[in-house]
Write a protein that holds these residues in place. Structure first.
Motif, short mmCIF file in Angstrom:
data_model
loop_
_atom_site.label_atom_id
_atom_site.label_comp_id
_atom_site.label_asym_id
_atom_site.label_seq_id
_atom_site.Cartn_x
_atom_site.Cartn_y
_atom_site.Cartn_z
N LEU A 213 0.85 -1.20 0.00
CA LEU A 213 0.00 0.00 0.00
C LEU A 213 0.88 1.24 0.00
O LEU A 213 0.91 2.02 0.98
N PRO A 214 1.63 1.48 -1.07
CA PRO A 214 2.63 2.55 -1.08
C PRO A 214 2.05 3.96 -0.94
O PRO A 214 2.78 4.88 -0.56
N GLN A 215 0.77 4.14 -1.21
CA GLN A 215 0.17 5.47 -1.10
C GLN A 215 -0.34 5.77 0.31
O GLN A 215 -0.78 6.89 0.58
N GLN A 216 -0.27 4.78 1.19
CA GLN A 216 -0.75 4.97 2.55
C GLN A 216 0.42 5.19 3.50
O GLN A 216 1.51 4.64 3.32
N ARG A 217 0.19 5.98 4.53
CA ARG A 217 1.23 6.33 5.50
C ARG A 217 1.21 5.33 6.65
O ARG A 217 0.16 5.09 7.27
N PHE A 218 2.36 4.75 6.97
CA PHE A 218 2.53 3.83 8.08
C PHE A 218 3.44 4.47 9.12
O PHE A 218 4.45 5.09 8.75
N LEU A 219 3.11 4.30 10.38
CA LEU A 219 3.86 4.93 11.47
C LEU A 219 4.46 3.86 12.37
O LEU A 219 3.75 2.99 12.88
N LEU A 220 5.78 3.91 12.57
CA LEU A 220 6.49 2.92 13.37
C LEU A 220 7.12 3.61 14.57
O LEU A 220 7.98 4.49 14.43
N GLY A 221 6.69 3.21 15.76
CA GLY A 221 7.28 3.72 17.00
C GLY A 221 8.00 2.62 17.74
O GLY A 221 7.67 1.44 17.62
N GLY A 222 9.01 3.00 18.52
CA GLY A 222 9.77 2.01 19.28
C GLY A 222 11.25 2.12 19.00
O GLY A 222 11.69 2.70 18.00
N SER A 223 12.04 1.54 19.88
CA SER A 223 13.49 1.63 19.77
C SER A 223 14.07 0.45 18.99
O SER A 223 13.50 -0.63 18.95
N TRP A 225 14.90 0.34 15.63
CA TRP A 225 14.56 0.19 14.22
C TRP A 225 15.35 1.12 13.30
O TRP A 225 15.14 1.11 12.09
N SER A 226 16.25 1.92 13.84
CA SER A 226 16.87 2.98 13.05
C SER A 226 17.68 2.46 11.86
O SER A 226 17.81 3.15 10.85
N ASP A 227 18.24 1.25 11.96
CA ASP A 227 19.03 0.72 10.84
C ASP A 227 18.28 -0.34 10.04
O ASP A 227 18.86 -1.04 9.22
N LYS A 228 16.96 -0.45 10.26
CA LYS A 228 16.15 -1.41 9.55
C LYS A 228 15.69 -0.80 8.22
O LYS A 228 15.13 0.30 8.20
N PRO A 229 15.91 -1.49 7.09
CA PRO A 229 15.41 -0.97 5.82
C PRO A 229 13.89 -0.86 5.83
O PRO A 229 13.19 -1.83 6.13
N LEU A 230 13.39 0.32 5.50
CA LEU A 230 11.95 0.58 5.52
C LEU A 230 11.52 1.20 4.21
O LEU A 230 12.25 1.98 3.60
N SER A 231 10.31 0.87 3.76
CA SER A 231 9.78 1.50 2.55
C SER A 231 9.53 2.98 2.82
O SER A 231 9.38 3.41 3.97
N SER A 232 9.48 3.77 1.78
CA SER A 232 9.43 5.23 1.91
C SER A 232 8.16 5.74 2.57
O SER A 232 8.12 6.88 3.06
#
Length: 362
Positions: A213-223, A225-232
């Motif tokens: 669902l590339p047009q939808q915004r996903f929010l990730l909280g928590g410690s 994950w900073s070096d985890k590859p994530l979709s834009s």
């Protein structure tokens, strides 16, 4: 009755998922007249990341991460009617258990409170000489915050006198509906630290739907994950302090619960965040685990997904209006049946019966 409770931290939720559980349950027990002292070690930078001040309803003793300090606070167990050693304290857990049991007075009710039963039981099965396993015969009762019959049967099979689940719940004083905040706007939000036992399921239930669902915004909280590859379309905001949980849950169209693999396998283990989100009126989507219906009704009070495609499909067919209705039904259910006041009633009844038995046995 006086309770000496040895746990990870009451004052800080930093890398400490049990904080909400401790706060809600112990506050409710204090309201029933219990005199509680909580002992927590100064480790993992938790004291630098406190999110509450020491409460009026519980005395908190913070001790240094040294053997000498540990032995000093363990000696205070002798003053209590109920002595609780929780799992996952984070500093010399095995030694703390031995010291607490050594100092508990004759006739006191001795409890091991497991806030991560799947992990603890895995250790005990692998090690017949594990200090906790060898100490079960000296402990009057094991309490857990989830697990149902599989966990109860496992503990009894390992030699525990008895095991009773005291499930997670809602602390309505700290988790409740609030106004939405633009910074937490998203179609789907997930809050959880990066853990090896959950990462693959986060990839399946959160990262994969985001790519679908590339047009939808996903929010990730928590410690973590900073070096985890994530979709834009995934926005990572890092650690979310407890004071922001209500807005984090109330703002997105839906909030995702992802169980750790071991919790999902055991079932009957709703995460604290399930009740936090429901308490804020959030529309919850959860991965499947046995026993969900004991807490919330699938399809009406909570949405259930068995894989990432299910999450994407649920989001695609869910309107904001439908999401609000599901969230309101969940809020009503947890306020009626799943508050820490409800859980404290259960715990209080257990304590009074078992304390009398322990006293009579001496």
């Amino acid at each position: 009755m006086k309770i000496a409770f040895y746990g990870s931290s009451l004052l800080s939720a930093y890398w400490n998922g049990a904080a909400t559980y401790y706060r809600g349950l112990l506050r409710a027990l204090a309201q029933k007249g219990y005199d509680i002292t909580f002992y927590e070690p100064d480790v993992y930078d938790r004291q630098k990341n406190r999110d509450i001040d020491p409460p009026e309803w519980c005395k908190v003793v913070v001790y240094q991460g040294t053997i000498e300090s540990l032995k000093g606070v363990a000696a205070a167990a002798t003053e209590a009617d109920i002595v609780v050693k929780a799992s996952g304290v984070g500093f010399e857990d095995d030694l703390l258990l031995q010291e607490v049991l050594r100092h508990a007075r004759r006739g006191a009710l001795k409890i091991f409170w497991d806030v991560d039963a799947p992990a603890t039981l895995s250790e005990l099965r692998q090690s017949p000489e594990h200090p906790l396993r060898k100490s079960l015969s000296r402990i009057d009762l094991v309490l857990t915050y989830g697990g149902g019959d599989p966990v109860v049967d496992a503990y009894r099979g390992l030699g525990a006198a008895d095991c009773v689940p005291i499930y997670n719940a809602l602390d309505s004083q700290t988790h409740h509906p609030v106004r939405e905040e633009a910074r937490f706007t998203a179609e789907l939000a997930f809050l959880g630290n990066r853990l090896s036992d959950r990462e693959a399921r986060v990839e399946q239930f959160f990262l994969e739907p985001a790519t679908r669902l590339p047009q939808q915004r996903f929010l990730l909280g928590g410690s973590g994950w900073s070096d985890k590859p994530l979709s834009s379309n995934i926005v990572h905001i890092g650690h979310v302090p407890t004071r922001d949980h209500n807005a984090f849950n109330a703002t997105p169209k839906a909030v995702l619960n992802i169980s750790r693999a071991s919790m999902a396998e055991n079932g009957f283990s709703p995460a604290t965040r399930v009740f936090e989100a429901a308490g804020a009126g959030a529309c919850l989507i959860t991965d499947y685990w046995h026993g969900i219906a004991l807490f919330l009704k699938p399809g009406e009070e909570i949405l259930v997904a068995r894989d990432g495609q299910d999450v994407a499909d649920l989001l695609g067919g869910l309107t904001r209006q439908q999401a609000k209705a599901i969230g309101q039904r969940a809020l009503k259910r947890v306020l009626n049946e799943h508050t820490y006041a409800n859980r404290a009633e259960t715990a209080d009844a257990i304590f009074r019966v078992r304390a009398a038995q322990a006293e009579a046995a001496e």
